[in-house]
Design an enzyme around this catalytic site. Structure first.
Site, mmCIF file in Angstrom:
data_model
loop_
_atom_site.group_PDB
_atom_site.id
_atom_site.type_symbol
_atom_site.label_atom_id
_atom_site.label_comp_id
_atom_site.label_asym_id
_atom_site.label_seq_id
_atom_site.Cartn_x
_atom_site.Cartn_y
_atom_site.Cartn_z
ATOM 1 N N HIS A 1 0.716 -1.188 0.002
ATOM 2 C CA HIS A 1 -0.028 0.084 -0.085
ATOM 3 C C HIS A 1 0.718 1.243 0.055
ATOM 4 C CE1 HIS A 1 0.412 -0.078 4.477
ATOM 5 N NE2 HIS A 1 0.479 1.254 4.314
ATOM 6 N N SER B 1 4.420 3.067 7.740
ATOM 7 C CA SER B 1 4.229 2.161 6.821
ATOM 8 C C SER B 1 5.521 1.419 6.023
ATOM 9 C CB SER B 1 2.952 2.188 5.832
ATOM 10 O OG SER B 1 1.883 2.201 6.840
ATOM 11 N N ASP C 1 0.765 -7.731 2.395
ATOM 12 C CA ASP C 1 0.606 -6.160 2.147
ATOM 13 C C ASP C 1 2.232 -6.000 1.729
ATOM 14 O OD1 ASP C 1 0.499 -3.494 1.689
ATOM 15 O OD2 ASP C 1 -0.627 -3.325 3.601
#
Length: 248
Positions: free
Chosen positions: A73, A178, A105
């Site tokens: 992402h 992230s 992910d």
């Protein structure tokens, strides 16, 4: 007993804390060298992606190939423009997507061949031994655009409540973290990829990371020029005369 020992205990505690602080500082100092800042721009998004410019983190996993690991992402599953920068290098370099995992992910990026990488890759914890609750960990990334910021906490557990297996940690993870490394403060190895947090007003540091045991498997297959994509099996739904669905 505490009063009888007096300053002797105090001195011991101070020395212990000093030693611990120095060890933590060394772990983060090493992590800063292999952690990167990633900037992504998406012009035409697919479903589940958004149009716009975004920032996240990643870390070097193969210095010879120039490979960077991060979250899917962070770089988007859609066509996107991605650039990477190390802390001690002000210039950003364009990066190519090597692999974007359709379920984890997870994504791997490749820096151009002409980019010289004079630093070691991150040490990875690829074993399957589960981390105990309370194991000390640190997260490195760029929360709220504050670059190369370290936070500390412990492993809170392991959960598969959110579609796949995650390490749970109370180490603060925010927007910009992230894709960055979750690091064991005991071994200095990367144990996970910082991925998500519970985005609720009353939450107190319920955060999640993709375990390296899965990310390592993808990396190892790619290094052998093998496709790590999960097998696709044909699935059919049949409806009988009683309108009962049957999965085949």
């Amino acid at each position: 007993m505490l009063k009888q020992l007096g300053m002797a205990i105090l001195g011991s505690v101070v020395l212990s804390h000093t030693s611990l602080a120095l060890e933590d500082e060394e772990v983060f100092k090493e992590a800063i060298d292999y952690t990167v800042k990633i900037e992504t721009r998406v012009d035409i998004p697919f479903l589940d992606d958004q149009k716009g410019a975004f920032m996240g983190a990643g870390f070097l996993v193969d210095a010879e190939r120039g490979w960077i690991m991060t979250n899917a992402h962070v770089v988007a599953r859609s066509p996107s423009h991605v650039s990477v920068a190390f802390r001690h290098d002000e210039s950003s370099q364009p990066a190519e997507k090597v692999y974007v995992d359709p379920y984890l992910d997870l994504a791997l990026l490749k820096l151009p061949k002409e980019v010289k990488i004079n630093r070691p890759a991150a040490p990875l914890e690829c074993g399957g031994t589960p981390l105990s609750i309370g194991h000390p960990v640190g997260a490195l990334g760029h929360p709220w655009g504050i670059f190369f910021t370290g936070t500390r906490g412990v492993i809170s557990g392991t959960t598969n409540k959110f579609d796949s297996e995650f390490l749970q940690t109370d180490a603060p993870i925010n927007d910009g973290n992230s894709g960055g490394p979750l690091i064991s403060m005991k071994t200095a190895k990367v144990v996970g990829i910082n991925t998500a947090s519970i985005n609720r007003r009353r939450d107190q540091n319920t955060n999640f990371a993709t375990p390296m045991k899965y990310a390592c498997r993808v990396l190892q297959l790619l290094q052998k020029n093998q496709d790590p994509s999960p097998p696709k099996r044909p699935i059919l739904f049949l409806t009988d005369l009683d309108d009962t669905n049957q999965l085949i």
